[in-house]
Design an enzyme around this catalytic site. Structure first.
Site, PDB file in Angstrom:
ATOM      1  N   ASP A  91       0.806  -1.223   0.000  1.00 32.94           N
ATOM      2  CA  ASP A  91       0.000   0.000   0.000  1.00 32.94           C
ATOM      3  C   ASP A  91       0.836   1.269   0.000  1.00 32.94           C
ATOM      4  O   ASP A  91       2.017   1.269   0.332  1.00 32.94           O
ATOM      5  CB  ASP A  91      -0.964   0.009   1.181  1.00 32.94           C
ATOM      6  CG  ASP A  91      -0.235  -0.115   2.525  1.00 32.94           C
ATOM      7  OD1 ASP A  91       0.756  -0.860   2.592  1.00 32.94           O
ATOM      8  OD2 ASP A  91      -0.663   0.535   3.496  1.00 32.94           O
ATOM      9  N   GLU A 149      -0.525  -2.056   5.178  1.00 27.36           N
ATOM     10  CA  GLU A 149       0.385  -1.956   6.324  1.00 27.36           C
ATOM     11  C   GLU A 149       0.271  -0.604   7.000  1.00 27.36           C
ATOM     12  O   GLU A 149       0.372  -0.508   8.224  1.00 27.36           O
ATOM     13  CB  GLU A 149       1.835  -2.201   5.871  1.00 27.36           C
ATOM     14  CG  GLU A 149       2.846  -2.231   7.011  1.00 27.36           C
ATOM     15  CD  GLU A 149       3.262  -0.860   7.514  1.00 27.36           C
ATOM     16  OE1 GLU A 149       3.411  -0.697   8.738  1.00 27.36           O
ATOM     17  OE2 GLU A 149       3.434   0.050   6.682  1.00 27.36           O
ATOM     18  N   ARG A 189      19.028  -6.949  13.730  1.00 26.91           N
ATOM     19  CA  ARG A 189      19.325  -7.183  15.146  1.00 26.91           C
ATOM     20  C   ARG A 189      18.412  -8.251  15.717  1.00 26.91           C
ATOM     21  O   ARG A 189      17.298  -8.476  15.228  1.00 26.91           O
ATOM     22  CB  ARG A 189      19.182  -5.886  15.956  1.00 26.91           C
ATOM     23  CG  ARG A 189      17.756  -5.439  16.158  1.00 26.91           C
ATOM     24  CD  ARG A 189      17.653  -4.065  16.818  1.00 26.91           C
ATOM     25  NE  ARG A 189      18.435  -3.939  18.031  1.00 26.91           N
ATOM     26  CZ  ARG A 189      18.001  -4.330  19.242  1.00 26.91           C
ATOM     27  NH1 ARG A 189      16.823  -4.900  19.363  1.00 26.91           N
ATOM     28  NH2 ARG A 189      18.761  -4.168  20.299  1.00 26.91           N
ATOM     29  N   HIS A 376       7.626   9.018   4.431  1.00 24.98           N
ATOM     30  CA  HIS A 376       6.364   9.759   4.553  1.00 24.98           C
ATOM     31  C   HIS A 376       6.524  11.241   4.184  1.00 24.98           C
ATOM     32  O   HIS A 376       5.633  12.048   4.451  1.00 24.98           O
ATOM     33  CB  HIS A 376       5.759   9.628   5.954  1.00 24.98           C
ATOM     34  CG  HIS A 376       5.346   8.214   6.303  1.00 24.98           C
ATOM     35  ND1 HIS A 376       4.349   7.933   7.208  1.00 24.98           N
ATOM     36  CD2 HIS A 376       5.787   7.008   5.849  1.00 24.98           C
ATOM     37  CE1 HIS A 376       4.203   6.605   7.303  1.00 24.98           C
ATOM     38  NE2 HIS A 376       5.074   6.042   6.476  1.00 24.98           N
TER      39      HIS A 376
END
Length: 403
Positions: A91, A149, A189, A376
């Protein structure tokens, strides 16, 4: 997050196999095609159709329409063996793109501003390569192309639809192109990589009146201001300083005029943390603070508090597998960022609650090409060299896990 220079590291092309290097122009073409047609969560119809067309062309078995627009594809190796899932989100975001590039978004107010077009491309490139080299691994690779998501979350409904069954998935991996790391690096990690995401909406109800006659009122702005300040004491005084957590009030609306005391104030905020033992704690503590301050002032309140995503917790063995693979693809040790964390959230967390797995960051920033805007942002873009690197990483993970 570990502070890392955004100067791109040299990409050792010799470590990316020739067939994947040759695939790079096609990867760029797919990514740019997807970038031009971004779609919001659960509306990824064009994206899903493109994925299905490619899978059909390559003779890969797949199912569509899972959790509305999700797709699951399976590729079987030379012999029976373990099942490894690879997840890619599809998305885009409700952002107006400001990049002036030939492949700029053609959908007004919608943009791939987080790299999901790259995630789909990398998964497609991996699927194509493995479909041509089934003799290089045992077992099954299951590709999960997931909607939504960015919200409200497509992972959970896909799990509920059975994407981790038939055949049962033994482990799962996924990656996020990451402009907080330079091209040529991998952030991987053990344990917590990304934070839990919890949200709250609160309305403070006071009693309005004239700004010059405050004794006749219950000032909702004064009450809200005290609440905002008091909420900051939760992390400062209720959380072990060794732990990481944050409470943010991101929106506060109240009032209509200079001389009117507002009857109501509305606030919205978010809570982030890594340790799962905090589940339930912040919601309870936030309500205690709001209730106490409102009682002290004679105000009332309505509070909505809900969990969006749990923390992204990597399995130790799967994280070690990804790291061992990455060390053979990027320049080590400079190219490995082992303590890379972010308070950002991801619904990959739901998959990792069900099966062991590893989610990792693939550095994609290149300031030398003006490709370092944050996720974003309306000018977000990434260095497409990372696409073939992502395919190489996924393919090697399959070869190692399914050997």
């Amino acid at each position: 997050m570990v502070s890392t220079s955004l100067t791109p590291l040299p990409v050792d092309v010799a470590r990316i196999r020739t067939e994947i290097q040759t695939l790079q122009p096609q990867l760029v073409e797919w990514r740019r095609r997807l970038h031009q047609k971004p779609e919001l969560g659960f509306r990824e119809h064009i994206t899903a159709e493109f994925i299905a067309q490619q899978l059909q062309e390559w003779g890969i078995e797949y199912q569509t329409g899972i959790a509305k627009t999700g797709i699951v594809a399976t590729i079987n190796g030379k012999k029976p063996g373990p099942v490894l899932a690879i997840r890619a989100d599809m998305d885009a975001l409700p952002i107006q793109e400001e990049n002036e590039v030939p492949y700029k978004s053609q959908h007004d107010g919608v943009m791939h501003a987080c790299g999901h077009d790259g995630h789909v491309t990398i998964a497609l490139g991996t699927a194509y390569y493995l479909s041509q080299h089934r003799d290089t691994f045992r077992g099954t690779v299951k590709f999960i192309f997931q909607p939504a998501e960015e919200g409200p979350g497509g992972a959970k409904p896909m799990i509920e639809a059975g994407v981790l069954k038939n055949p049962d998935v033994d482990a799962i991996i996924g990656l996020h192109l990451w402009n907080n790391l330079p091209l040529g690096t991998v952030g991987v990690r053990r344990g917590a990589l990304m934070a839990a995401v919890e949200l709250f909406n609160c309305t403070i109800q006071g009693r309005g009146g004239h700004g010059a006659i405050p004794q006749q009122t219950i000032d909702s702005i004064v009450v809200a201001a005290q609440i905002v300040n008091a909420l900051q004491t939760i992390v400062a005084r209720n959380v072990n300083p060794i732990e990481s957590a944050v409470v943010t009030v991101g929106k506060l609306n109240a009032g209509t005029a200079h001389n009117v005391i507002a009857a109501a104030a509305k606030m919205q905020g978010t809570v982030r943390y890594f340790n799962p033992h905090f589940e339930g704690f912040f919601g309870e503590r936030i309500e205690q603070i709001i209730r106490g301050i409102c009682q002290a002032h004679g105000a009332s309140y309505e509070l909505e508090y809900y969990s969006l995503y749990p923390p992204v917790i990597n399995d130790e063995r799967m994280a070690d597998l990804v790291r061992s693979v990455a060390e053979n693809v990027v320049e080590s040790p400079l190219g490995i960022v082992p303590q890379c964390q972010t308070m950002g959230g991801e619904d990959m967390a739901f998959f990792l609650q069900e099966v062991p797995g590893c989610y990792f960051f693939l550095g994609s920033a290149n300031p030398e090409k003006d490709l370092a805007y944050p996720h974003h942002h309306p000018r977000f873009n990434f260095d497409e060299t990372a696409l073939s690197m992502g395919v190489e990483l996924f393919v090697r993970c399959v070869e190692k896990f399914c050997s």
